[in-house]
Enzyme design. Structure first.
Site, PDB file in Angstrom:
ATOM      1  N   ARG A 195       0.877  -1.186   0.000  1.00 35.60           N
ATOM      2  CA  ARG A 195       0.000   0.000   0.000  1.00 35.60           C
ATOM      3  C   ARG A 195       0.902   1.219   0.000  1.00 35.60           C
ATOM      4  NH1 ARG A 195      -5.155   1.576   3.701  1.00 35.60           N
ATOM      5  NH2 ARG A 195      -6.059   0.234   2.099  1.00 35.60           N
ATOM      6  N   ASP A 228     -17.278   7.132  -0.984  1.00 40.63           N
ATOM      7  CA  ASP A 228     -15.954   7.052  -0.350  1.00 40.63           C
ATOM      8  C   ASP A 228     -15.640   8.442   0.212  1.00 40.63           C
ATOM      9  OD1 ASP A 228     -13.323   6.395   0.361  1.00 40.63           O
ATOM     10  OD2 ASP A 228     -12.534   6.659  -1.672  1.00 40.63           O
ATOM     11  N   GLN A 277     -10.101  -3.867  -3.035  1.00 35.66           N
ATOM     12  CA  GLN A 277     -11.383  -3.374  -2.523  1.00 35.66           C
ATOM     13  C   GLN A 277     -12.491  -3.651  -3.532  1.00 35.66           C
ATOM     14  OE1 GLN A 277     -12.216  -1.772   0.591  1.00 35.66           O
ATOM     15  NE2 GLN A 277     -14.196  -2.362  -0.245  1.00 35.66           N
ATOM     16  N   ARG A 330     -13.440  -8.444   1.866  1.00 35.20           N
ATOM     17  CA  ARG A 330     -12.026  -8.199   1.566  1.00 35.20           C
ATOM     18  C   ARG A 330     -11.227  -9.468   1.835  1.00 35.20           C
ATOM     19  NH1 ARG A 330      -9.851  -3.043   1.669  1.00 35.20           N
ATOM     20  NH2 ARG A 330      -7.973  -4.143   1.024  1.00 35.20           N
ATOM     21  N   HIS A 375      -7.455   0.802  -6.277  1.00 34.47           N
ATOM     22  CA  HIS A 375      -7.649  -0.041  -5.092  1.00 34.47           C
ATOM     23  C   HIS A 375      -8.351  -1.331  -5.548  1.00 34.47           C
ATOM     24  CE1 HIS A 375      -7.758  -1.215  -1.050  1.00 34.47           C
ATOM     25  NE2 HIS A 375      -8.574  -0.329  -0.525  1.00 34.47           N
ATOM     26  N   CYS A 405     -16.408   1.715   0.994  1.00 33.85           N
ATOM     27  CA  CYS A 405     -15.179   0.952   1.238  1.00 33.85           C
ATOM     28  C   CYS A 405     -14.703   1.105   2.670  1.00 33.85           C
ATOM     29  CB  CYS A 405     -14.102   1.389   0.248  1.00 33.85           C
ATOM     30  SG  CYS A 405     -13.790   3.161   0.265  1.00 33.85           S
TER      31      CYS A 405
HETATM   32  N1   CP Z   1     -11.156   0.046   2.647  1.00 34.60           N
HETATM   33  C1   CP Z   1      -9.875  -0.001   3.065  1.00 34.60           C
HETATM   34  O1   CP Z   1      -8.950  -0.224   2.295  1.00 34.60           O
HETATM   35  O2   CP Z   1      -9.730   0.200   4.403  1.00 34.60           O
HETATM   36  P1   CP Z   1      -8.338   0.429   5.152  1.00 34.60           P
HETATM   37  O3   CP Z   1      -7.784   1.736   4.664  1.00 34.60           O
HETATM   38  O4   CP Z   1      -8.698   0.438   6.602  1.00 34.60           O
HETATM   39  O5   CP Z   1      -7.417  -0.697   4.814  1.00 34.60           O
HETATM   40  N1  NVA Z   2      -9.954   6.955  -1.336  1.00 30.16           N
HETATM   41  C1  NVA Z   2      -9.603   6.427  -0.021  1.00 30.16           C
HETATM   42  C2  NVA Z   2      -9.872   4.965   0.040  1.00 30.16           C
HETATM   43  C3  NVA Z   2      -9.658   4.380   1.410  1.00 30.16           C
HETATM   44  C4  NVA Z   2      -9.879   2.904   1.451  1.00 30.16           C
HETATM   45  C5  NVA Z   2      -8.156   6.728   0.253  1.00 30.16           C
HETATM   46  O1  NVA Z   2      -7.311   6.546  -0.626  1.00 30.16           O
HETATM   47  O2  NVA Z   2      -7.844   7.154   1.375  1.00 30.16           O
END
Ligand code: CP
Ligand code: NVA
Length: 321
Positions: free
Chosen positions: A114, A236, A144, A304, A141, A276
């Site tokens: 990530r 989101d 997700q 997930r 993502h 999400c």
């Molecule tokens: N939806 C998601 O990716 O959550 P986190 O940022 O908590 O991993």
């Molecule tokens: N758009 C958000 C998604 C979180 C799961 C971010 O990148 O923070």
């Protein structure tokens, strides 16, 4: 679909960086297999397909769902999860991405990452000899969206003739949803305030995929028209991780882009709400709308785990060769 009819998708050695890298059949195979692996966990049937292997998880941004679902999933599959923080690896700073990739590949059987720049994940994947899984970048993502599509499939059974409306920022979620929905043949409409549309090249990619699968891809600023008839309404956060300094300014620009009961009144009567998470109640979603749809939203969060296990088995298990 009976579990016996679904076999492990044969994606051994493949990276899972963006949904456009797969064919519609490959993605549908992963979703069908995720349902099998979910059932196996429910029935407490052993499914340690990665016994004796190790998977590294590297995070440059915070996480609840991604961290925990990957760690539990890796453990469920019989493998050893290794959590790596930015302070330890400092990708591309302490040593080159290529050297990190080649070193980790000598120790582990897969790498989940990530980070911010999507190109860092692409570079890591280019140099790693083990599968690299994208656990979120500024651009995409995909894990997700596999969970989102799984949740939709469980509820509606199929994608064709259905529509997903995403309301909010044209961000990583909007991008991966456009590609993912187009891949499975579901119409997708992205509704944003002016100036927050998803990048044109991602829209073009989704449109090209949709032209083959029969999915319509639309971008609009009109909430009522965009949500009309949708079977899933998705939202989101307005400020993503890394955009914290912009949060106040964004709150003004996104005013009115809240998924609430009025918005849901324009959707299909059986529509589900997807988020999400993490959620900012009173911003992108009204508190009562979230609670009304909490069962679906937390099933989506649970999914997930199952979707990612399907990806890991398909790309890392010896049975997937
Ligand atoms: N939806 C998601 O990716 O959550 P986190 O940022 O908590 O991993
Ligand atoms: N758009 C958000 C998604 C979180 C799961 C971010 O990148 O923070």
């Amino acid at each position: 679909m009976s579990a016996q009819a679904v076999s492990i998708p044969k994606l051994y050695g493949r990276d899972f960086v963006a949904l456009e890298d797969f064919t519609p059949d490959e993605l549908k195979g992963l979703l069908d297999y995720a349902i099998v692996i979910k059932q196996e966990k429910r029935n407490r049937r052993p499914h340690a397909y990665l016994q004796g292997k190790s998977v590294a998880m590297y995070f440059e941004k915070p996480s609840n769902r991604t961290r925990v679902s990957f760690e539990v999933g890796i453990y469920d599959l019989g493998a050893h999860p290794i959590y790596l923080r930015k302070e330890e690896i400092n990708l591309g700073v302490r040593e080159s991405i290529a050297d990190t990739a080649r070193t980790l590949s000598r120790y582990v059987d897969g790498i989940m990452i990530r980070t911010f720049a999507h190109t860092d994940v692409e570079e890591l994947a280019r140099w790693a000899s083990v599968p690299v899984i994208n656990g979120l970048t500024d651009l995409h993502h995909p894990c997700q969206v596999m969970a989102d599509l799984l949740t939709f499939q469980e509820k509606f059974g199929s994608f064709s003739g259905k529509k997903l409306a995403y309301m909010g920022d044209g961000n990583n979620m909007a991008n991966s949803l456009m590609i993912g929905c187009a891949q499975v043949g579901m119409d997708v409409t992205i509704i944003t305030p002016s100036g927050f549309e998803p990048p044109k090249d991602v829209v073009a990619k989704a449109e090209a995929i949709g032209a083959k699968t029969g999915a319509a891809v639309a971008i609009t600023h009109d909430i009522e028209a965009g949500v009309k008839g949708a079977h899933a309404v998705y939202t989101d956060v307005w400020a993503s991780m890394g955009q914290e300094a912009e949060a106040d300014a964004r709150r003004n620009k996104f005013m009115g882009f809240t998924v609430d009961s009025k918005v849901m009144g324009w959707a299909d009567p059986n529509a589900i709400v997807l988020h999400c998470l993490p959620a900012h109640r009173g911003e992108e979603i009204a508190p009562d709308t979230l609670e009304t749809h909490a069962d679906t939203i937390f099933e989506q969060a649970e999914n997930r785990l199952h979707a990612q296990k399907a990806v890991m088995v398909a790309t890392m298990a010896d049975e997937a060769r």
